[in-house]
Design an enzyme around this catalytic site. Structure first.
Site, PDB file in Angstrom:
ATOM      1  N   LYS A 259       0.860  -1.189   0.000  1.00  0.00           N
ATOM      2  CA  LYS A 259       0.000   0.000   0.000  1.00  0.00           C
ATOM      3  C   LYS A 259       0.889   1.230   0.000  1.00  0.00           C
ATOM      4  O   LYS A 259       2.022   1.186   0.510  1.00  0.00           O
ATOM      5  CB  LYS A 259      -0.896   0.026   1.253  1.00  0.00           C
ATOM      6  CG  LYS A 259      -2.171   0.818   1.045  1.00  0.00           C
ATOM      7  CD  LYS A 259      -3.218   0.006   0.300  1.00  0.00           C
ATOM      8  CE  LYS A 259      -4.488   0.765   0.064  1.00  0.00           C
ATOM      9  NZ  LYS A 259      -5.516  -0.117  -0.502  1.00  0.00           N
TER      10      LYS A 259
ATOM     11  N   GLY B  56     -20.327   6.404   2.228  1.00  0.00           N
ATOM     12  CA  GLY B  56     -19.303   6.718   1.225  1.00  0.00           C
ATOM     13  C   GLY B  56     -19.971   6.747  -0.141  1.00  0.00           C
ATOM     14  O   GLY B  56     -20.750   5.841  -0.478  1.00  0.00           O
TER      15      GLY B  56
ATOM     16  N   GLY C   2     -18.091   7.565  -3.117  1.00  0.00           N
ATOM     17  CA  GLY C   2     -16.994   7.746  -4.055  1.00  0.00           C
ATOM     18  C   GLY C   2     -17.001   6.609  -5.054  1.00  0.00           C
ATOM     19  O   GLY C   2     -18.069   6.092  -5.421  1.00  0.00           O
ATOM     20  N   ASN C   3     -15.827   6.182  -5.464  1.00  0.00           N
ATOM     21  CA  ASN C   3     -15.746   5.125  -6.470  1.00  0.00           C
ATOM     22  C   ASN C   3     -16.511   3.882  -6.013  1.00  0.00           C
ATOM     23  O   ASN C   3     -17.413   3.395  -6.692  1.00  0.00           O
ATOM     24  CB  ASN C   3     -14.263   4.797  -6.746  1.00  0.00           C
ATOM     25  CG  ASN C   3     -14.132   3.628  -7.705  1.00  0.00           C
ATOM     26  OD1 ASN C   3     -14.614   2.529  -7.437  1.00  0.00           O
ATOM     27  ND2 ASN C   3     -13.506   3.845  -8.839  1.00  0.00           N
TER      28      ASN C   3
ATOM     29  N   GLY D  31     -18.482   3.334  -3.160  1.00  0.00           N
ATOM     30  CA  GLY D  31     -19.832   3.525  -2.609  1.00  0.00           C
ATOM     31  C   GLY D  31     -20.874   3.861  -3.668  1.00  0.00           C
ATOM     32  O   GLY D  31     -21.984   3.294  -3.657  1.00  0.00           O
TER      33      GLY D  31
END
Ligand code: NAD
Length: 415
Positions: A105, A217, A219-220, A222
């Site tokens: 990460k 969320g 975003g991408n 959610g």
């Protein structure tokens, strides 16, 4: 309020399967540490002419199964321990889904919401310059994560290619489709998560048609989770939220109109026909399925007793803290763990790597069929072990994943 540390929680999950796998304390100690990490200071010229030094990290947790893989986050609250925890989660996720990859990460402490597109591009390129000798298509392959997207991946791939003087699509995944990206990568995490929910709902006897769902969320992960759920599984998405707060409509939200509203106003809040709620209220709604798809540590020892959902599907990484996990388990609320449920992103990233290595491009149907098989296979393996041993699905998932990494480490002669 208890200070939450994702890395400590992930280490606890690892320990939960040590006895079953007969992992010695020495081996456990090895697996509780990342193999390598790089800390960099990244100077970037800002639009006003000043220079700012951003702190960045790249953690390669364990590469016994193959080159490491994991996203890059741009977030103001980033910490090295969160990145270590996320890199560990990636290791167990890749192993659980039987990918020939280890876990990694990366992250940069910054607030992209307060930066111009030019500043974000310069930061993205400078981060790659700083870590270019640490990553590579056979070594460590980044991807998008919170507040990074396909445009950021395109700049990063371009920068890496300039440094090594050859176009290197395979160094990064989640690229635009017109630049070596895979069909189906954009919504892969959400689509994959729904394959798991579909299977679990059958086993738990929860009909999806009309099921009440809340998604934290937008975003991408959610936004795609909400739309795929409503349009393909006929669930009723009654609430969604973002960093500013959420909206609720008992009859279900008009999600396409809500996307336009978020595009125009920057938030889901104040959407006509819905009432504003807080993120805490969203977690406590009387619903069938709760999908946390924002950040880690949102369901905690403080609020888990208020969760009323019949099923929690972890589309985010680490949304349920270790303490809350035990409490929810005691209350009989099943949790589809992150390493299982949100593996669709890394699966399609892996498929993108395979296409890049072969200079190939598959159609969306082929990608989706491969994604579905991998997700369903992993769910069935986890469910069988969890029911057979009468343990939670998280513990079953860790047992399978950690067992595979340990086997690889033994064959390599590391332990
Ligand atoms: P994103 O940046 O596209 O979206 C994040 C969303 O979370 C935004 O809507 C933001 O407003 C919201 N948010 C931020 N802080 C919040 C808060 N305090 N309360 C409520 N909402 C908040 O990021 P993403 O790619 O959708 O990632 C979301 C989660 O999914 C992360 O945990 C990430 O690690 C995980 N994940 C992402 C992928 C992927 O392919 N992008 C794959 C696997 C897991």
């Amino acid at each position: 309020m208890v200070e939450q540390n994702l890395f400590e929680d992930v280490k606890r999950h690892l320990c939960s399967c040590s006895a079953d796998l007969q992992i010695t304390p020495n081996l456990e100690a090895v697996m509780k540490m990342p193999m390598r990490e790089l800390h960099v200071s990244i100077p970037v010229r800002m639009d006003d002419g000043s220079i700012r030094a951003f702190s960045g990290f790249r953690v390669q947790y364990n590469d016994a199964l193959g080159p490491t893989k994991g996203g890059i986050r741009f977030h103001p609250d980033e910490t090295i321990d969160t990145i270590r925890g996320l890199a560990a989660i990636m290791t167990w996720k890749c192993a659980l889904h039987n990918l020939p990859l280890g876990g990694a990460k990366g992250g940069v402490i910054c607030n992209p919401k307060k930066m111009s597109p030019g500043e974000i591009e310069r930061l993205s390129r400078a981060y790659i310059q700083a870590i270019s000798h640490f990553i590579g298509p056979d070594r460590d392959i980044p991807a998008p994560d919170v507040y990074t997207d396909s445009s950021v991946m395109a700049w990063m791939m371009d920068e890496y290619s300039k440094i090594f003087r050859k176009t290197t699509f395979g160094v990064i995944t989640g690229k635009p489709v017109s630049l070596g990206g895979s069909e189906g990568r954009e919504d892969a995490t959400a689509r994959g998560g729904w394959f798991v929910i579909r299977e679990a709902a059958k086993d738990l006897g929860i009909p999806l048609d009309g099921a009440r769902v809340a998604v934290q969320g937008f975003g991408n992960v959610g936004a795609h989770a909400a739309i795929i759920g409503q349009e393909q599984y006929s669930v009723r998405v009654v609430a969604v939220s973002d960093s500013r707060g959420g909206v609720f409509a008992g009859e279900g939200l008009d999600l396409r109109a809500l996307l336009d509203h978020k595009e125009k106003t920057g938030s889901v809040m104040d959407f006509s026909g819905a009432r504003n709620i807080t993120n805490e209220e969203l977690l406590a709604l009387d619903i069938d399925i709760l999908i946390p798809a924002a950040l880690e540590n949102v369901i905690t020892i403080d609020n888990s007793s208020r969760v009323k959902a019949r099923l929690i599907a972890e589309f985010a990484n680490g949304p349920v803290t270790g303490d809350a996990d035990a409490l929810l388990q005691a209350r009989g609320i099943p949790i589809l763990p992150d390493i299982l449920c949100n593996g669709g992103g890394v699966i399609v990233s892996y498929l993108e790597m395979v296409q890049n290595f072969n200079l190939d491009h598959w159609d969306g149907e082929e990608v989706q069929a491969r994604l579905e098989k991998k997700m369903v296979d992993a769910y069935r393996a986890v469910h069988a072990l969890a029911s057979g041993n009468n343990v939670p699905m998280r513990q079953a998932g860790y047992t399978i994943a950690v067992g595979r990494v340990v086997t690889a480490m033994k064959y390599r002669g590391w332990v």
